[in-house]
Every structure is written in C-alpha cells, then in structure tokens.
Design a protein around this motif. Structure first.
Motif, PDB file in Angstrom:
ATOM      1  N   LEU A 101       0.812  -1.211   0.000  1.00  0.00           N
ATOM      2  CA  LEU A 101       0.000   0.000   0.000  1.00  0.00           C
ATOM      3  C   LEU A 101       0.852   1.271   0.000  1.00  0.00           C
ATOM      4  CD1 LEU A 101      -2.848   1.267   0.298  1.00  0.00           C
ATOM      5  CD2 LEU A 101      -2.524   1.108   2.753  1.00  0.00           C
ATOM      6  N   MET A 102       1.979   1.244   0.663  1.00  0.00           N
ATOM      7  CA  MET A 102       2.813   2.441   0.768  1.00  0.00           C
ATOM      8  C   MET A 102       3.451   2.754  -0.587  1.00  0.00           C
ATOM      9  SD  MET A 102       2.120   3.353   3.708  1.00  0.00           S
ATOM     10  CE  MET A 102       3.172   4.763   3.850  1.00  0.00           C
ATOM     11  N   PRO A 103       3.563   4.045  -0.923  1.00  0.00           N
ATOM     12  CA  PRO A 103       4.124   4.413  -2.221  1.00  0.00           C
ATOM     13  C   PRO A 103       5.601   4.036  -2.317  1.00  0.00           C
ATOM     14  CG  PRO A 103       3.724   6.364  -0.897  1.00  0.00           C
ATOM     15  CD  PRO A 103       3.160   5.205  -0.139  1.00  0.00           C
ATOM     16  N   SER A 104       5.952   3.485  -3.442  1.00  0.00           N
ATOM     17  CA  SER A 104       7.345   3.157  -3.716  1.00  0.00           C
ATOM     18  C   SER A 104       8.032   4.407  -4.256  1.00  0.00           C
ATOM     19  CB  SER A 104       7.420   2.041  -4.757  1.00  0.00           C
ATOM     20  OG  SER A 104       6.948   2.519  -6.008  1.00  0.00           O
ATOM     21  N   PRO A 105       9.372   4.388  -4.329  1.00  0.00           N
ATOM     22  CA  PRO A 105      10.060   5.525  -4.956  1.00  0.00           C
ATOM     23  C   PRO A 105       9.578   5.770  -6.386  1.00  0.00           C
ATOM     24  CG  PRO A 105      11.627   4.199  -3.747  1.00  0.00           C
ATOM     25  CD  PRO A 105      10.316   3.455  -3.722  1.00  0.00           C
ATOM     26  N   SER A 106       9.229   4.709  -7.115  1.00  0.00           N
ATOM     27  CA  SER A 106       8.733   4.915  -8.481  1.00  0.00           C
ATOM     28  C   SER A 106       7.348   5.557  -8.481  1.00  0.00           C
ATOM     29  CB  SER A 106       8.740   3.611  -9.269  1.00  0.00           C
ATOM     30  OG  SER A 106       7.823   2.702  -8.733  1.00  0.00           O
ATOM     31  N   ASP A 107       6.499   5.262  -7.471  1.00  0.00           N
ATOM     32  CA  ASP A 107       5.200   5.936  -7.353  1.00  0.00           C
ATOM     33  C   ASP A 107       5.405   7.433  -7.111  1.00  0.00           C
ATOM     34  OD1 ASP A 107       3.530   3.690  -7.641  1.00  0.00           O
ATOM     35  OD2 ASP A 107       3.744   3.203  -5.506  1.00  0.00           O
ATOM     36  N   GLU A 108       6.297   7.758  -6.201  1.00  0.00           N
ATOM     37  CA  GLU A 108       6.554   9.163  -5.890  1.00  0.00           C
ATOM     38  C   GLU A 108       7.151   9.876  -7.098  1.00  0.00           C
ATOM     39  OE1 GLU A 108       8.810   9.259  -2.278  1.00  0.00           O
ATOM     40  OE2 GLU A 108       7.133   8.496  -1.091  1.00  0.00           O
ATOM     41  N   TRP A 109       8.067   9.203  -7.795  1.00  0.00           N
ATOM     42  CA  TRP A 109       8.671   9.781  -8.993  1.00  0.00           C
ATOM     43  C   TRP A 109       7.598  10.000 -10.064  1.00  0.00           C
ATOM     44  CZ3 TRP A 109       9.181   7.797 -13.986  1.00  0.00           C
ATOM     45  CH2 TRP A 109      10.014   8.520 -14.833  1.00  0.00           C
ATOM     46  N   MET A 110       6.697   9.022 -10.240  1.00  0.00           N
ATOM     47  CA  MET A 110       5.636   9.138 -11.229  1.00  0.00           C
ATOM     48  C   MET A 110       4.694  10.288 -10.873  1.00  0.00           C
ATOM     49  SD  MET A 110       2.749   6.358 -12.556  1.00  0.00           S
ATOM     50  CE  MET A 110       3.548   5.077 -11.691  1.00  0.00           C
ATOM     51  N   ALA A 111       4.351  10.443  -9.597  1.00  0.00           N
ATOM     52  CA  ALA A 111       3.467  11.519  -9.168  1.00  0.00           C
ATOM     53  C   ALA A 111       4.094  12.883  -9.451  1.00  0.00           C
ATOM     54  CB  ALA A 111       3.140  11.381  -7.683  1.00  0.00           C
ATOM     55  N   ILE A 112       5.376  13.019  -9.166  1.00  0.00           N
ATOM     56  CA  ILE A 112       6.070  14.289  -9.425  1.00  0.00           C
ATOM     57  C   ILE A 112       6.126  14.563 -10.925  1.00  0.00           C
ATOM     58  CG2 ILE A 112       8.308  15.458  -9.292  1.00  0.00           C
ATOM     59  CD1 ILE A 112       8.685  13.926  -6.593  1.00  0.00           C
ATOM     60  N   ARG A 113       6.485  13.550 -11.698  1.00  0.00           N
ATOM     61  CA  ARG A 113       6.603  13.714 -13.149  1.00  0.00           C
ATOM     62  C   ARG A 113       5.255  14.073 -13.781  1.00  0.00           C
ATOM     63  NH1 ARG A 113       7.564   9.805 -17.827  1.00  0.00           N
ATOM     64  NH2 ARG A 113       6.092   8.586 -16.647  1.00  0.00           N
ATOM     65  N   LEU A 114       4.187  13.397 -13.365  1.00  0.00           N
ATOM     66  CA  LEU A 114       2.867  13.698 -13.918  1.00  0.00           C
ATOM     67  C   LEU A 114       2.362  15.066 -13.468  1.00  0.00           C
ATOM     68  CD1 LEU A 114       1.184  10.193 -13.642  1.00  0.00           C
ATOM     69  CD2 LEU A 114       2.045  11.331 -15.711  1.00  0.00           C
ATOM     70  N   THR A 115       2.717  15.483 -12.254  1.00  0.00           N
ATOM     71  CA  THR A 115       2.348  16.818 -11.785  1.00  0.00           C
ATOM     72  C   THR A 115       3.011  17.882 -12.646  1.00  0.00           C
ATOM     73  OG1 THR A 115       2.018  16.030  -9.534  1.00  0.00           O
ATOM     74  CG2 THR A 115       2.385  18.384  -9.805  1.00  0.00           C
ATOM     75  N   LYS A 116       4.292  17.687 -12.970  1.00  0.00           N
ATOM     76  CA  LYS A 116       5.002  18.643 -13.829  1.00  0.00           C
ATOM     77  C   LYS A 116       4.394  18.667 -15.230  1.00  0.00           C
ATOM     78  CE  LYS A 116       9.393  18.545 -11.401  1.00  0.00           C
ATOM     79  NZ  LYS A 116      10.810  18.176 -11.449  1.00  0.00           N
ATOM     80  N   ALA A 117       4.061  17.516 -15.762  1.00  0.00           N
ATOM     81  CA  ALA A 117       3.423  17.461 -17.087  1.00  0.00           C
ATOM     82  C   ALA A 117       2.065  18.155 -17.048  1.00  0.00           C
ATOM     83  CB  ALA A 117       3.263  16.008 -17.542  1.00  0.00           C
ATOM     84  N   GLY A 118       1.300  17.924 -15.981  1.00  0.00           N
ATOM     85  CA  GLY A 118       0.002  18.576 -15.824  1.00  0.00           C
ATOM     86  C   GLY A 118       0.133  20.090 -15.723  1.00  0.00           C
ATOM     87  N   ASP A 119       1.153  20.558 -15.004  1.00  0.00           N
ATOM     88  CA  ASP A 119       1.395  21.999 -14.918  1.00  0.00           C
ATOM     89  C   ASP A 119       1.622  22.587 -16.307  1.00  0.00           C
ATOM     90  OD1 ASP A 119       1.152  21.935 -12.167  1.00  0.00           O
ATOM     91  OD2 ASP A 119       3.314  21.955 -11.801  1.00  0.00           O
ATOM     92  N   PHE A 120       2.400  21.892 -17.105  1.00  0.00           N
ATOM     93  CA  PHE A 120       2.678  22.348 -18.468  1.00  0.00           C
ATOM     94  C   PHE A 120       1.401  22.381 -19.309  1.00  0.00           C
ATOM     95  CE2 PHE A 120       3.773  21.380 -22.899  1.00  0.00           C
ATOM     96  CZ  PHE A 120       4.580  22.475 -23.185  1.00  0.00           C
TER      97      PHE A 120
END
Length: 152
Positions: A101-120
């Motif tokens: 259930l806990m986010p993995s480093p890849s989950d956190e990386w994906m969330a950050i990357r998608l947030t940046k793409a969404g901002d754009f």
C-alpha cells in the motif's frame, strides 16, 4: 508521394455513473468512484491506473483505464490523453495494486513527473492514490507529500 493517415479521436460511452454530476471533494469520494469503476471494468490481477478527469468545479467528466506494464515506463501522454480531449481542469489518479500500500520511490517519482506534465498542460494533478482491496493511501492526505502535489 507519401500518404499520411489522419484520425479523429472519439469517446464511446460504456456506462454512466449516477454520481457523474457530483463534486469530488476528497480522497474518500475519489476512492469510492475508482473502486466502483474498477469493479465494472477491471477483472484481472494486472495493476492499472485509473485517471479521473474533473472540471473546474471538481465534477467528474470521465475516467480512463490504463494498464501498468512492468517492462515499460508510463508515458504522460497516456495519462492525459482523455483529459485533454475532455478539456479537463484537473485529474485524480488511482493506482490499483495487489502489493504494498505504501508508495514506492517509483510511485513518488511518477506523481512528481505527472504533476510537472500537468502543470505544463494546464491540468492540475489533484491527487495520486494507491488502492488495494481493503485500503488506500493518498499522497495528498499524507502531509509529507504535500510539497510534491498541488494543494488546489
């Protein structure tokens, strides 16, 4: 002379949620809709992402199912395609998993990357939620992750 193909993307209405006009205020309501949608469309053990497209009032515009492939990284274009076509202002992302259930480093990386793409793109990523059969974990509800995802 080379020929080029042109395509017109279309949506096919498969089902309609009775709560499609309701505002999605928090992660509890989002998880409820994610689970309802997954019960209808996801029968396998493969991990999936569900992307909830929202309007400016946080009303549901639509939802997409994206299979998660271990061997291929997730592309932002897959996540945002339906939301762009629906002219969404925001999205919430739900990842269904049978593992931790806990986010993995890849989950956190994906969330950050998608947030940046969404901002754009001008589409805010409102939440990234990891969902198992019995529990969920919201990166927005967890105070340590607030700096990674927008708060609006």
């Amino acid at each position: 002379m080379n020929r080029m193909s042109f395509y017109r993307p279309t949506f096919v209405k498969i089902t309609q949620f009775s709560s499609s006009n309701k505002r999605i205020k928090d992660s509890v309501e989002a998880v409820y809709l994610f689970r309802t949608f997954a019960e209808i469309f996801h029968r396998g053990k493969q991990e999936i992402l569900l992307v909830m497209s929202l309007d400016e009032d946080n009303r549901l515009l639509g939802m997409e199912v994206i299979p998660v492939k271990e061997s291929q990284p997730l592309r932002a274009s897959e996540v945002f395609a339906g939301s762009i076509l629906r002219k969404a202002n925001a999205i919430k992302i739900g990842r269904f998993t049978t593992s931790d259930l806990m986010p993995s480093p890849s989950d956190e990386w994906m969330a950050i990357r998608l947030t940046k793409a969404g901002d754009f793109l001008g589409i805010a990523v409102k939440d990234f939620i990891i969902i198992t059969d019995k529990q969920y974990f919201s990166l927005m509800d967890d105070g340590s992750k607030e700096s990674q995802l927008p708060t609006t």
